[in-house]
Every structure is written in C-alpha cells, then in structure tokens.
Scaffold this motif. Structure first.
Motif, PDB file in Angstrom:
ATOM      1  N   GLY A 107      32.229  36.847 -27.288  1.00  0.00           N
ATOM      2  CA  GLY A 107      33.012  36.599 -26.084  1.00  0.00           C
ATOM      3  C   GLY A 107      34.229  35.736 -26.357  1.00  0.00           C
ATOM      4  O   GLY A 107      35.323  36.001 -25.864  1.00  0.00           O
ATOM      5  N   GLY A 108      34.047  34.681 -27.170  1.00  0.00           N
ATOM      6  CA  GLY A 108      35.165  33.818 -27.501  1.00  0.00           C
ATOM      7  C   GLY A 108      36.250  34.552 -28.268  1.00  0.00           C
ATOM      8  O   GLY A 108      37.446  34.366 -28.015  1.00  0.00           O
ATOM      9  N   ARG A 109      35.853  35.397 -29.217  1.00  0.00           N
ATOM     10  CA  ARG A 109      36.844  36.161 -29.979  1.00  0.00           C
ATOM     11  C   ARG A 109      37.601  37.135 -29.087  1.00  0.00           C
ATOM     12  O   ARG A 109      38.810  37.320 -29.238  1.00  0.00           O
ATOM     13  N   PHE A 110      36.884  37.759 -28.133  1.00  0.00           N
ATOM     14  CA  PHE A 110      37.583  38.691 -27.248  1.00  0.00           C
ATOM     15  C   PHE A 110      38.556  37.956 -26.335  1.00  0.00           C
ATOM     16  O   PHE A 110      39.660  38.447 -26.073  1.00  0.00           O
ATOM     17  N   VAL A 111      38.166  36.791 -25.848  1.00  0.00           N
ATOM     18  CA  VAL A 111      39.062  36.001 -24.989  1.00  0.00           C
ATOM     19  C   VAL A 111      40.359  35.707 -25.735  1.00  0.00           C
ATOM     20  O   VAL A 111      41.469  35.855 -25.187  1.00  0.00           O
ATOM     21  N   ARG A 112      40.248  35.300 -26.985  1.00  0.00           N
ATOM     22  CA  ARG A 112      41.457  35.009 -27.761  1.00  0.00           C
ATOM     23  C   ARG A 112      42.251  36.275 -28.056  1.00  0.00           C
ATOM     24  O   ARG A 112      43.487  36.265 -28.062  1.00  0.00           O
ATOM     25  N   ARG A 113      41.561  37.380 -28.306  1.00  0.00           N
ATOM     26  CA  ARG A 113      42.235  38.633 -28.649  1.00  0.00           C
ATOM     27  C   ARG A 113      42.987  39.218 -27.459  1.00  0.00           C
ATOM     28  O   ARG A 113      44.133  39.659 -27.588  1.00  0.00           O
ATOM     29  N   VAL A 114      42.357  39.246 -26.289  1.00  0.00           N
ATOM     30  CA  VAL A 114      42.972  39.909 -25.147  1.00  0.00           C
ATOM     31  C   VAL A 114      44.203  39.164 -24.643  1.00  0.00           C
ATOM     32  O   VAL A 114      45.073  39.737 -23.982  1.00  0.00           O
ATOM     33  N   GLN A 115      44.303  37.878 -24.966  1.00  0.00           N
ATOM     34  CA  GLN A 115      45.486  37.116 -24.566  1.00  0.00           C
ATOM     35  C   GLN A 115      46.756  37.647 -25.222  1.00  0.00           C
ATOM     36  O   GLN A 115      47.859  37.456 -24.693  1.00  0.00           O
ATOM     37  N   ARG A 116      46.614  38.338 -26.356  1.00  0.00           N
ATOM     38  CA  ARG A 116      47.776  38.868 -27.063  1.00  0.00           C
ATOM     39  C   ARG A 116      48.266  40.176 -26.478  1.00  0.00           C
ATOM     40  O   ARG A 116      49.301  40.692 -26.898  1.00  0.00           O
ATOM     41  N   ASP A 117      47.520  40.735 -25.546  1.00  0.00           N
ATOM     42  CA  ASP A 117      47.928  41.991 -24.923  1.00  0.00           C
ATOM     43  C   ASP A 117      49.120  41.727 -24.009  1.00  0.00           C
ATOM     44  O   ASP A 117      49.040  40.879 -23.112  1.00  0.00           O
ATOM     45  N   PRO A 118      50.234  42.444 -24.185  1.00  0.00           N
ATOM     46  CA  PRO A 118      51.417  42.188 -23.353  1.00  0.00           C
ATOM     47  C   PRO A 118      51.206  42.480 -21.877  1.00  0.00           C
ATOM     48  O   PRO A 118      51.952  41.974 -21.032  1.00  0.00           O
ATOM     49  N   GLU A 119      50.187  43.278 -21.538  1.00  0.00           N
ATOM     50  CA  GLU A 119      49.921  43.585 -20.140  1.00  0.00           C
ATOM     51  C   GLU A 119      49.195  42.445 -19.428  1.00  0.00           C
ATOM     52  O   GLU A 119      49.130  42.426 -18.198  1.00  0.00           O
ATOM     53  N   VAL A 120      48.626  41.513 -20.197  1.00  0.00           N
ATOM     54  CA  VAL A 120      47.771  40.470 -19.626  1.00  0.00           C
ATOM     55  C   VAL A 120      48.583  39.212 -19.349  1.00  0.00           C
ATOM     56  O   VAL A 120      49.269  38.688 -20.230  1.00  0.00           O
ATOM     57  N   GLU A 121      48.512  38.742 -18.114  1.00  0.00           N
ATOM     58  CA  GLU A 121      49.193  37.508 -17.729  1.00  0.00           C
ATOM     59  C   GLU A 121      48.286  36.294 -17.873  1.00  0.00           C
ATOM     60  O   GLU A 121      48.709  35.259 -18.393  1.00  0.00           O
ATOM     61  N   ARG A 122      47.019  36.402 -17.422  1.00  0.00           N
ATOM     62  CA  ARG A 122      46.091  35.272 -17.490  1.00  0.00           C
ATOM     63  C   ARG A 122      44.708  35.773 -17.856  1.00  0.00           C
ATOM     64  O   ARG A 122      44.331  36.906 -17.527  1.00  0.00           O
ATOM     65  N   VAL A 123      43.947  34.895 -18.513  1.00  0.00           N
ATOM     66  CA  VAL A 123      42.557  35.198 -18.853  1.00  0.00           C
ATOM     67  C   VAL A 123      41.682  34.076 -18.317  1.00  0.00           C
ATOM     68  O   VAL A 123      41.946  32.895 -18.573  1.00  0.00           O
ATOM     69  N   ILE A 124      40.651  34.439 -17.567  1.00  0.00           N
ATOM     70  CA  ILE A 124      39.685  33.486 -17.023  1.00  0.00           C
ATOM     71  C   ILE A 124      38.381  33.667 -17.796  1.00  0.00           C
ATOM     72  O   ILE A 124      37.776  34.742 -17.748  1.00  0.00           O
ATOM     73  N   ALA A 125      37.972  32.656 -18.543  1.00  0.00           N
ATOM     74  CA  ALA A 125      36.753  32.715 -19.344  1.00  0.00           C
ATOM     75  C   ALA A 125      35.625  32.015 -18.597  1.00  0.00           C
ATOM     76  O   ALA A 125      35.784  30.871 -18.149  1.00  0.00           O
ATOM     77  N   VAL A 126      34.482  32.683 -18.469  1.00  0.00           N
ATOM     78  CA  VAL A 126      33.367  32.158 -17.678  1.00  0.00           C
ATOM     79  C   VAL A 126      32.103  32.102 -18.516  1.00  0.00           C
ATOM     80  O   VAL A 126      31.786  33.050 -19.252  1.00  0.00           O
ATOM     81  N   ASP A 127      31.379  31.003 -18.409  1.00  0.00           N
ATOM     82  CA  ASP A 127      30.048  30.893 -19.017  1.00  0.00           C
ATOM     83  C   ASP A 127      29.343  29.695 -18.391  1.00  0.00           C
ATOM     84  O   ASP A 127      29.988  28.807 -17.828  1.00  0.00           O
ATOM     85  N   ALA A 128      28.007  29.696 -18.534  1.00  0.00           N
ATOM     86  CA  ALA A 128      27.217  28.599 -17.973  1.00  0.00           C
ATOM     87  C   ALA A 128      27.240  27.364 -18.857  1.00  0.00           C
ATOM     88  O   ALA A 128      26.852  26.281 -18.413  1.00  0.00           O
ATOM     89  N   VAL A 129      27.658  27.516 -20.126  1.00  0.00           N
ATOM     90  CA  VAL A 129      27.743  26.381 -21.045  1.00  0.00           C
ATOM     91  C   VAL A 129      29.155  26.319 -21.619  1.00  0.00           C
ATOM     92  O   VAL A 129      29.867  27.315 -21.646  1.00  0.00           O
ATOM     93  N   THR A 130      29.539  25.131 -22.073  1.00  0.00           N
ATOM     94  CA  THR A 130      30.869  24.957 -22.648  1.00  0.00           C
ATOM     95  C   THR A 130      30.940  25.619 -24.016  1.00  0.00           C
ATOM     96  O   THR A 130      30.069  25.382 -24.867  1.00  0.00           O
ATOM     97  N   PRO A 131      31.928  26.457 -24.270  1.00  0.00           N
ATOM     98  CA  PRO A 131      32.027  27.152 -25.560  1.00  0.00           C
ATOM     99  C   PRO A 131      32.234  26.168 -26.711  1.00  0.00           C
ATOM    100  O   PRO A 131      32.968  25.180 -26.575  1.00  0.00           O
ATOM    101  N   PRO A 132      31.608  26.422 -27.857  1.00  0.00           N
ATOM    102  CA  PRO A 132      31.815  25.558 -29.024  1.00  0.00           C
ATOM    103  C   PRO A 132      33.073  25.913 -29.807  1.00  0.00           C
ATOM    104  O   PRO A 132      33.372  25.276 -30.814  1.00  0.00           O
ATOM    105  N   HIS A 133      33.812  26.940 -29.347  1.00  0.00           N
ATOM    106  CA  HIS A 133      34.983  27.415 -30.055  1.00  0.00           C
ATOM    107  C   HIS A 133      36.204  27.367 -29.148  1.00  0.00           C
ATOM    108  O   HIS A 133      36.098  27.204 -27.929  1.00  0.00           O
TER     109      HIS A 133
END
Length: 353
Positions: free
Chosen positions: A15-41
C-alpha cells in the motif's frame, strides 16, 4: 481538476509503495492514504488519515476530500500491528469492505473503485480444472482464511456494482505476489531453510511480481485507454508456471516430504513459534497448486506484465540469498532419488508379473 485518489491499507508495504507511485501520475491531484495504524514508511506528499475502515466515519473522509477514485488494498492475509489476530483481520477484510462500499454508494463523487483480490477465491481441491478463467466457478468455496475473505469481499463488490452501475468497478485477482520486498505468507514459507512439502504432490504455482502489481493497480485506477476496459474482474499473473520442486531447487533449499496429516501438524508447530503463517489454506495450495488464464488481462485490461512467473521467482530468490545447498546440488539429489524410486517401482512390477 485532477483525480483525488483514496488508498486503503497504506501501512502495508504494498500500500505504501502504491501511494508513492500513484502520486507521479499526471492525472492525480491528491492522494489520501488511509489505515488504522501509522505507516512505518514514507508516503510522499500524500495526506495520511488514521482511520479504521470498519467505522462509518470513512464516509466523512470521502465527502471531505471529494474522492473520485478508491483503491482498496486493505484486503489482506495478515495485519500490520501486534494485535492483529485472525478475527481482527477478517473483520477488516469483510466488515471494512462493507463499510467502505456503503460509503461509496452514498458518495456523489466516487466514479471508480479498484479492489485487490486473490486467485485463492477459486479454492484448491483435487477436482479443480487445470486452468481457471475469470468465469470458472470453484468446485467448492474456500472453507476459511484469506481466500474465504476475498470471496466474500467479491460478493459485496458485485452487489455494489449492481446498485451503482455509474461507477466503474475493477477487481484484480492476483496470483501469489513475490519480489524482493514481498511480505506474503508464501514468501515466508520459501524463506524457511528446509521446506516441508506434501508427500506425493508437486503442485504447479504461478507468481506475479510486486512491481507488476503496482503497475496494474495504477492502470486500473486511470481512465481506460482506447480499445481497453478497466472494469470487470481480471486474473493477474506472470506467464508460465513453476513446480514446487523447481522452486526449491532454484532457492537451494532441500525439501522434507510429509504425509498430509503430518504437514498439518508441522504447519501448526511453525505458526506456534512464529516462523511462518503455514495455514490450512497454504497447505491446500502446496498440495494441489493453482493456475489461472490471463488472456482477459491482456486483451481487455490492456496490461502486459514485465515479469514471467519464472522471472518473478528468480528476482525473489536473488533477494533471499543462497540456501543451505547449491541449486545444482539439490537438483542432482532430487534426480537421484527419483531414479531410485523408478527402479523400485519397476522391480515391484516385475515381481508381480
């Protein structure tokens, strides 16, 4: 205005890798990452919202951020925290998906949903077909574990698609995910110095590389390219198959065959000491194997994996280092034992005659 993408399961490695990857898509303005625990990455420029998707408050997150694309990666085989029991994981997979879909159903802005699933929904029995297609009905439903969760999740997703035909829904059934960073149960199994196997079985296995997983998720979250359609259900796997014995040779790890009841006992012992999640679902896979057809992935979704099954496993094996024995030595030993067994069988047949 660009896309606003919400990604669940952001605390897990994938999930963390995809969040970072999708941010590079020119069509994407914002990314909201959701989880019940704080990501270690790191999550790059994404906005992290700590929230349990089993709670109805996920609807507020969709509304506040005017989310139009949801990528649901929180359907997993294991949790991310110390208190992640099997029952808690199942609740997140099933109840969490129900809450998320309920929120999406009421949202006027959501236009696309991508759901991570598994080829485990086809089950694993000795009566299975040689190759599963997306329309193949399983001979028997998975009795438990992650595969059963995924089957239930897909049922809720189909219900959502009927109620909201205006939303493009894409379900990706991934084969076993491997790669240098893989943290799956099968990756843990292949990391054991000596691999327990089921006596008399050499299952066919398929793998998909974690980098291909990220690429196809990114493709499914976009608007479809001309001549393609990124809604529906798709099997995702690399070309070709490997036998379990071939995997062991390439890792340089010896195998120890057990009768099926003993394998179940060994699995329980390994789970008890925290070595690996050697679940009954895993044992069925390592007994009967599973192979899926991927023509729809290419012809309809328009995705071509960069890695074959063999290439995926080779990249994974390099990341794990050499096993107890050189692969060529393991191969010679297996061939020698197989030859001895053939001689014994021939002698037995001769005695009968």
């Amino acid at each position: 205005m660009g896309k606003v993408v919400l990604v669940t399961g952001a605390a897990r490695q994938l999930g963390g890798r995809f969040v970072r990857r999708v941010q590079r898509d020119p069509e994407v303005e914002r990314v909201i990452a959701v989880d019940a625990v704080t990501p270690p990455h790191r999550l790059g420029s994404a906005e992290f919202v700590r929230m349990d998707i089993r709670r109805s408050a996920i609807a507020r997150v969709l509304a506040e951020h005017a989310v139009d694309t949801v990528v649901h990666l929180a359907v997993t085989g294991g949790g991310t925290g110390p208190g992640s029991t099997r029952s808690a994981v199942k609740e997140t997979n099933v109840i969490g998906t129900m809450q998320l879909l309920g929120a999406c159903q009421k949202s006027p802005t959501v236009r696309r949903i991508v759901v991570k699933s598994s080829t485990g929904v086809y089950g694993g029995t000795p009566r299975d077909p040689a190759v599963f297609t997306e329309t193949t009905e399983p001979r028997s439903l998975p009795p438990g574990g992650f595969a059963k969760d995924a089957a239930e999740v897909e049922g809720y997703v189909r219900g959502f698609a009927r109620r909201r035909p205006d939303v493009a829904v894409c379900v990706l059934r991934f084969a076993n995910i491997l790669g240098p960073r893989a943290d799956s149960a099968l990756a843990e199994y292949f990391s054991i110095p000596v691999l327990p196997t089921v006596l008399g079985y050499d299952p066919r296995l398929q793998f998909v590389h974690e980098d291909d997983v990220l690429d196809v998720l990114r493709l499914a979250a976009r608007e479809p390219r001309p001549g393609t359609l990124n809604s529906g259900t798709f099997n995702i796997a690399g070309d070709g198959v490997l036998l379990l014995s071939q995997c062991a040779r390439r890792l340089g790890r010896p195998t120890v065959p057990f009768l099926l009841p003993a394998v179940t006992w060994v699995g329980s012992a390994l789970r008890a000491v925290g070595v690996t999640d050697f679940s009954p679902e895993q044992i069925r896979l390592l007994t009967h194997g599973r192979v899926v057809e991927t023509s729809q992935m290419r012809q309809v979704l328009g995705f071509e994996p960069r890695y074959t099954t063999a290439g995926t496993f080779a990249d994974f094996a390099r990341s794990r280092g050499r096993g107890l024995l050189p692969p060529e030595r393991v191969g010679r030993a297996v061939e020698r034992v197989a030859g001895m067994l053939d001689v014994d069988v021939d002698a037995a047949e001769g005695a009968k005659r």
